[in-house]
Design an enzyme around this catalytic site. Structure first.
Site: not given
Ligand code: 13P
Length: 254
Positions: A15-17, A101, A103, A171, A177, A216, A237-238
């Site tokens: 997920n590149w957000k 998600h 967010e 999640e 993050g 994470s 994510g990251g």
């Molecule tokens: P991180 O891997 O950056 O913690 O993000 C997880 C996430 O929200 C994937 O959707």
């Protein structure tokens, strides 16, 4: 008890957000070039920002790399400025879409009912819905995790869920993050609850619905997380932004 012998094909989804200029397509190309068309390997997906869906789908065409959206509107089309429908995602080359998600739940007030309608929209358009659930830090500290996750799961899934059209992503909000992850025991406990609920509601299909862990995930912890019972992959994510790290997580399923 949950049947932990069930082996579902792992899914590693990035997920590149809100990250990804055109130059980031080089990372996707590097991921594509490392994948082999072998059903014994995990399914690998990148969910870029909407502007990169078409070029990413074009570079992934004919390769095992799948492309997903990060959100969709419940309607198929219409006067919803700035939104994107599941049908538009599908037309752009996506085969899946993340819905609910944390967010989006936090930034856009998306409650379970909205998430459920978005998952339905994904199904209507022929996309796999990757439905996200997870507790906040306060809920975890108050011992409310299992209740919260169970309620989110029940209310966020529409009728018509199958193992082909739906993936669950657990999640924990506090793990996203932050570099923090729950203990392996805690991840296994929540995934077992999700599995039990899915089997109760959807029968045999519930055993085959993939349950991803997200929050994470990185090369250094992926192997132990992905080895847990009822963990069928990861939503990353990251660490999905760099091909080298993302591919290390893909290899950690082996
Ligand atoms: P991180 O891997 O950056 O913690 O993000 C997880 C996430 O929200 C994937 O959707």
């Amino acid at each position: 008890m949950t049947d932990t012998a069930q082996e579902n094909r792992p899914l590693i989804a990035g997920n590149w957000k809100m990250n990804g200029l055109k130059s980031a397509l080089a990372e996707a190309t590097a991921v594509r070039d490392a994948l082999k068309p072998d059903p014994g390997t995990p399914e690998v997906m990148i969910c870029p920002p909407a502007t990169l869906l078409v070029p990413l789908a074009e570079l992934a065409a004919g390769s095992p790399l799948a492309v997903g959206g990060q959100d969709c509107h419940a309607a198929a089309s219409g006067a919803h400025t700035g939104d994107i429908s599941a049908e538009i995602l599908r037309d752009a080359g996506a085969s899946a879409v993340i819905v609910g998600h944390s967010e989006r739940r936090a930034d856009h007030g998306e409650v379970d009912r909205i998430v459920r309608d978005k998952a339905s929209a994904a199904h209507r358009a022929g996309l796999t819905a990757i439905v996200c659930i997870g507790e906040t830090r306060g809920q975890r500290e108050a011992g409310l995790t299992l209740g919260v996750v169970g309620r989110q799961l029940a209310a966020s899934l529409p009728e018509g869920v199958t193992d082909a059209n739906t993936v669950i992503a657990y999640e924990p909000v506090w793990a996203i993050g932050t570099g923090l992850t729950p203990s392996t025991e805690d991840v296994a406990e929540v995934h077992a609850l999700i599995r039990k609920d899915l089997e109760t509601r959807f029968g045999a299909a519930g055993r085959r619905i993939r349950i991803l862990y997200g929050g994470s995930v990185k090369p250094s912890n992926a192997r132990e997380l992905l080895a847990l019972p009822n963990v069928d992959g990861a939503l990353v994510g990251g660490a999905s932004l760099k091909a080298e790290d993302f591919l290390a997580i893909v290899r950690a399923t082996a």
